[in-house]
Design a protein around this motif. Sequence first.
Motif, PDB file in Angstrom:
ATOM      1  N   GLN A  52       0.821  -1.208   0.000  1.00 18.53           N
ATOM      2  CA  GLN A  52       0.000   0.000   0.000  1.00 18.53           C
ATOM      3  C   GLN A  52       0.857   1.260   0.000  1.00 18.53           C
ATOM      4  O   GLN A  52       0.537   2.250  -0.672  1.00 18.53           O
ATOM      5  CB  GLN A  52      -0.940   0.005   1.199  1.00 18.53           C
TER       6      GLN A  52
ATOM      7  N   THR B  93       2.061   1.695  -3.438  1.00 19.25           N
ATOM      8  CA  THR B  93       0.925   2.160  -4.230  1.00 19.25           C
ATOM      9  C   THR B  93       0.707   3.653  -4.032  1.00 19.25           C
ATOM     10  O   THR B  93       0.477   4.402  -4.990  1.00 19.25           O
ATOM     11  CB  THR B  93      -0.344   1.388  -3.841  1.00 19.25           C
ATOM     12  N   ASP B  94       0.778   4.123  -2.790  1.00 19.68           N
ATOM     13  CA  ASP B  94       0.574   5.552  -2.510  1.00 19.68           C
ATOM     14  C   ASP B  94       1.633   6.398  -3.210  1.00 19.68           C
ATOM     15  O   ASP B  94       1.330   7.478  -3.742  1.00 19.68           O
ATOM     16  CB  ASP B  94       0.620   5.801  -1.000  1.00 19.68           C
TER      17      ASP B  94
ATOM     18  N   ARG C   1       0.767   6.655  -6.851  1.00 19.29           N
ATOM     19  CA  ARG C   1      -0.328   7.604  -7.054  1.00 19.29           C
ATOM     20  C   ARG C   1       0.152   9.050  -7.000  1.00 19.29           C
ATOM     21  O   ARG C   1      -0.442   9.937  -7.622  1.00 19.29           O
ATOM     22  CB  ARG C   1      -1.415   7.363  -6.005  1.00 19.29           C
TER      23      ARG C   1
ATOM     24  N   CYS D 207      -2.600  -0.491  -7.493  1.00 12.55           N
ATOM     25  CA  CYS D 207      -2.667  -1.596  -6.528  1.00 12.55           C
ATOM     26  C   CYS D 207      -1.702  -2.710  -6.915  1.00 12.55           C
ATOM     27  O   CYS D 207      -0.887  -3.166  -6.109  1.00 12.55           O
ATOM     28  CB  CYS D 207      -4.087  -2.145  -6.438  1.00 12.55           C
TER      29      CYS D 207
ATOM     30  N   GLY E 267       1.923  -1.782  -6.531  1.00 12.52           N
ATOM     31  CA  GLY E 267       2.438  -1.955  -5.170  1.00 12.52           C
ATOM     32  C   GLY E 267       2.900  -3.385  -4.946  1.00 12.52           C
ATOM     33  O   GLY E 267       3.949  -3.636  -4.344  1.00 12.52           O
TER      34      GLY E 267
ATOM     35  N   ALA F  91      -0.125  -7.745  -4.056  1.00 10.71           N
ATOM     36  CA  ALA F  91      -0.854  -6.495  -3.873  1.00 10.71           C
ATOM     37  C   ALA F  91      -1.626  -6.541  -2.560  1.00 10.71           C
ATOM     38  O   ALA F  91      -1.998  -7.613  -2.080  1.00 10.71           O
ATOM     39  CB  ALA F  91      -1.819  -6.280  -5.039  1.00 10.71           C
ATOM     40  N   ASP F  92      -1.846  -5.381  -1.975  1.00 15.41           N
ATOM     41  CA  ASP F  92      -2.632  -5.313  -0.748  1.00 15.41           C
ATOM     42  C   ASP F  92      -4.073  -5.722  -1.070  1.00 15.41           C
ATOM     43  O   ASP F  92      -4.729  -5.083  -1.896  1.00 15.41           O
ATOM     44  CB  ASP F  92      -2.601  -3.888  -0.197  1.00 15.41           C
TER      45      ASP F  92
ATOM     46  N   LYS G  97      -6.695  -5.200   0.399  1.00 13.07           N
ATOM     47  CA  LYS G  97      -7.667  -4.164   0.740  1.00 13.07           C
ATOM     48  C   LYS G  97      -7.591  -2.963  -0.195  1.00 13.07           C
ATOM     49  O   LYS G  97      -8.406  -2.055  -0.095  1.00 13.07           O
ATOM     50  CB  LYS G  97      -7.445  -3.704   2.182  1.00 13.07           C
ATOM     51  N   CYS G  98      -6.618  -2.973  -1.087  1.00 15.52           N
ATOM     52  CA  CYS G  98      -6.435  -1.839  -1.991  1.00 15.52           C
ATOM     53  C   CYS G  98      -7.579  -1.779  -2.998  1.00 15.52           C
ATOM     54  O   CYS G  98      -7.974  -2.792  -3.565  1.00 15.52           O
ATOM     55  CB  CYS G  98      -5.100  -1.982  -2.712  1.00 15.52           C
ATOM     56  N   ARG G  99      -8.097  -0.597  -3.228  1.00 14.19           N
ATOM     57  CA  ARG G  99      -9.203  -0.406  -4.162  1.00 14.19           C
ATOM     58  C   ARG G  99      -8.889   0.687  -5.158  1.00 14.19           C
ATOM     59  O   ARG G  99      -8.296   1.696  -4.823  1.00 14.19           O
ATOM     60  CB  ARG G  99     -10.488  -0.012  -3.406  1.00 14.19           C
ATOM     61  N   GLU G 100      -9.317   0.470  -6.380  1.00  8.72           N
ATOM     62  CA  GLU G 100      -9.299   1.499  -7.417  1.00  8.72           C
ATOM     63  C   GLU G 100     -10.740   1.731  -7.803  1.00  8.72           C
ATOM     64  O   GLU G 100     -11.303   1.004  -8.599  1.00  8.72           O
ATOM     65  CB  GLU G 100      -8.499   1.030  -8.641  1.00  8.72           C
TER      66      GLU G 100
END
Length: 236
Positions: free
Chosen positions: A41, A44-45, A48, A61, A64, A191-192, A194-197
């Motif tokens: 995550q 991923t951040d 972004r 996601c 990451g 990938a996490d 819980k990660c959402r796009e």
Amino acid sequence: MSTRAARALLVLTAFVSVVAEVGSAAAQRGQYCERTNYSAQEITDAVRNSPLRDDLKATSCSLGGLGRFESGGNKGVYNGSCCTGIFQLNRRNVRDYAGTTPEGYGCMSLQQQVNAWASLTNDGYNSSAVRQLASMSTFDGQKVDASLIASCIQLGTGNCQRMVSSGQCSGFADINGTTICGMARNARAQADPKCREGQVACGPIGPGDFPTTPVGIASRPPTPGSASIIVSSTDV
């Protein structure tokens, strides 16, 4: 030569061999500055917040997960042969896109490393290999999704072209035996979850980021608002 001298020579030879093996092992990997363990995550951040093209950020996601696969989240790791950092840029790309040495790159912040990688990825995005693969709905039985396209760029578009031309995932493997398809599977898995796009889950719990109809990605591009397409590269 006396028996005693012969034994001494054997001991010395064995000692030199051990030292050489230890030296070789030490040269295989290195660590620049602090050791880190960034999560999927966190990577991923950083993606972004990077200059990566907007349509590619939709896959942050899986990117990451790709960063975790490549470096284990350790931005200072050197693999001992060519590559350094979260996304394992080679020496030339470190010089061209970060303006420094592998040692300097390993000591940069996570965001600085990802920014350099993003610029490299943007430049490599329009290669013929990527476009050809993206026009397919499946490749060798595997869905052509964001993770597969990302891995195509990450392992080098020339190598990806070899795979595409062969028609098989086994058409290319690096010195460690990693195939582009195998890297894609690992990126998805790491990938996490819980990660959402938007409404799309990018972790290993989902079937993929693209429509399931038998239409290639390139021939059915997503809208800007719903885009979930493509990738990452260290074009070796």
